[in-house]
Design a protein around this motif. Structure first.
Motif, PDB file in Angstrom:
ATOM      1  N   VAL A  17      45.555  42.946  65.004  1.00  0.00           N
ATOM      2  CA  VAL A  17      45.733  43.145  64.332  1.00  0.00           C
ATOM      3  C   VAL A  17      45.902  44.060  63.012  1.00  0.00           C
ATOM      4  O   VAL A  17      46.115  43.259  61.761  1.00  0.00           O
ATOM      5  N   ILE A  18      46.670  44.212  63.347  1.00  0.00           N
ATOM      6  CA  ILE A  18      47.232  45.225  62.618  1.00  0.00           C
ATOM      7  C   ILE A  18      49.083  44.417  61.817  1.00  0.00           C
ATOM      8  O   ILE A  18      49.433  44.831  60.710  1.00  0.00           O
ATOM      9  N   LYS A  19      49.101  43.512  63.022  1.00  0.00           N
ATOM     10  CA  LYS A  19      50.270  42.694  62.364  1.00  0.00           C
ATOM     11  C   LYS A  19      51.493  43.187  62.723  1.00  0.00           C
ATOM     12  O   LYS A  19      52.836  42.998  62.514  1.00  0.00           O
ATOM     13  N   LYS A  20      51.952  45.170  63.039  1.00  0.00           N
ATOM     14  CA  LYS A  20      53.492  45.353  63.349  1.00  0.00           C
ATOM     15  C   LYS A  20      53.280  46.034  64.119  1.00  0.00           C
ATOM     16  O   LYS A  20      52.342  47.501  63.697  1.00  0.00           O
ATOM     17  N   LYS A  21      53.956  45.853  64.878  1.00  0.00           N
ATOM     18  CA  LYS A  21      54.277  47.110  66.461  1.00  0.00           C
ATOM     19  C   LYS A  21      54.627  48.754  66.237  1.00  0.00           C
ATOM     20  O   LYS A  21      54.541  49.184  66.698  1.00  0.00           O
ATOM     21  N   SER A  22      55.925  48.207  64.897  1.00  0.00           N
ATOM     22  CA  SER A  22      56.249  49.877  64.236  1.00  0.00           C
ATOM     23  C   SER A  22      55.834  50.648  63.649  1.00  0.00           C
ATOM     24  O   SER A  22      55.651  51.690  63.861  1.00  0.00           O
ATOM     25  N   LEU A  23      54.456  49.770  63.080  1.00  0.00           N
ATOM     26  CA  LEU A  23      53.183  50.821  62.708  1.00  0.00           C
ATOM     27  C   LEU A  23      52.500  51.379  63.948  1.00  0.00           C
ATOM     28  O   LEU A  23      51.382  52.346  63.122  1.00  0.00           O
ATOM     29  N   LEU A  24      52.315  51.044  65.056  1.00  0.00           N
ATOM     30  CA  LEU A  24      51.585  51.685  65.633  1.00  0.00           C
ATOM     31  C   LEU A  24      52.312  52.671  67.075  1.00  0.00           C
ATOM     32  O   LEU A  24      52.775  52.217  68.234  1.00  0.00           O
ATOM     33  N   SER A  25      51.501  53.754  67.462  1.00  0.00           N
ATOM     34  CA  SER A  25      51.808  54.747  67.928  1.00  0.00           C
ATOM     35  C   SER A  25      51.058  55.773  68.274  1.00  0.00           C
ATOM     36  O   SER A  25      49.896  55.270  67.188  1.00  0.00           O
ATOM     37  N   ILE A  31      43.923  55.123  60.220  1.00  0.00           N
ATOM     38  CA  ILE A  31      43.615  54.698  58.726  1.00  0.00           C
ATOM     39  C   ILE A  31      43.464  55.834  57.372  1.00  0.00           C
ATOM     40  O   ILE A  31      43.883  54.921  56.196  1.00  0.00           O
ATOM     41  N   SER A  32      43.672  56.531  58.458  1.00  0.00           N
ATOM     42  CA  SER A  32      43.827  57.527  56.820  1.00  0.00           C
ATOM     43  C   SER A  32      44.799  57.902  56.257  1.00  0.00           C
ATOM     44  O   SER A  32      45.478  58.288  55.054  1.00  0.00           O
ATOM     45  N   SER A  33      46.338  56.716  57.193  1.00  0.00           N
ATOM     46  CA  SER A  33      47.821  56.358  56.173  1.00  0.00           C
ATOM     47  C   SER A  33      47.378  55.276  55.899  1.00  0.00           C
ATOM     48  O   SER A  33      48.590  54.706  55.122  1.00  0.00           O
ATOM     49  N   LEU A  63      35.800  57.971  61.654  1.00  0.00           N
ATOM     50  CA  LEU A  63      37.251  58.309  61.481  1.00  0.00           C
ATOM     51  C   LEU A  63      38.128  59.495  62.731  1.00  0.00           C
ATOM     52  O   LEU A  63      38.898  58.624  63.020  1.00  0.00           O
ATOM     53  N   LYS A  64      37.625  60.196  63.205  1.00  0.00           N
ATOM     54  CA  LYS A  64      37.988  60.944  64.265  1.00  0.00           C
ATOM     55  C   LYS A  64      38.285  60.159  65.451  1.00  0.00           C
ATOM     56  O   LYS A  64      39.552  60.512  66.674  1.00  0.00           O
ATOM     57  N   ASN A  65      37.499  59.155  65.502  1.00  0.00           N
ATOM     58  CA  ASN A  65      37.645  58.503  67.105  1.00  0.00           C
ATOM     59  C   ASN A  65      38.598  57.043  66.978  1.00  0.00           C
ATOM     60  O   ASN A  65      39.038  55.966  67.732  1.00  0.00           O
TER      61      ASN A  65
END
Length: 84
Positions: A17-25, A31-33, A63-65
């Motif tokens: 969904v996000i398409k960029k593994k580097s953004l996934l930590s 969301i907030s970013s 958002l917190k979840n």
């Protein structure tokens, strides 16, 4: 399903969904970013519901979840635990 496989499946869906593994930590705020928008949130939730046969209710969609991979994993594991 074992915990490790569930985590891998969650990561696969998020990367798809996000398409960029580097953004996934684990701690990265997605969301907030502004990494994903409301349509991508719906897509994520829909994919999680289909894959794990769970249902997200309104309180889950706060958002917190959903703002980090860790938070998302916690809520999914909580829902899966209720199914057992």
């Amino acid at each position: 399903m074992i915990i490790g496989q569930i985590e891998k499946d969650i990561d696969k869906i998020m990367i798809k969904v996000i398409k960029k593994k580097s953004l996934l930590s684990k701690k990265k705020k997605i969301i907030s970013s502004g990494i994903i928008d409301s349509l991508k949130i719906i897509e994520l939730v829909s994919n999680f519901e289909k894959k794990f046969k769970i249902t997200f209710v309104n309180d889950d969609l706060k958002l917190k979840n959903l703002d980090t991979a860790d938070f998302i994993k916690k809520i999914i594991f909580k829902k899966l635990k209720k199914k057992i």
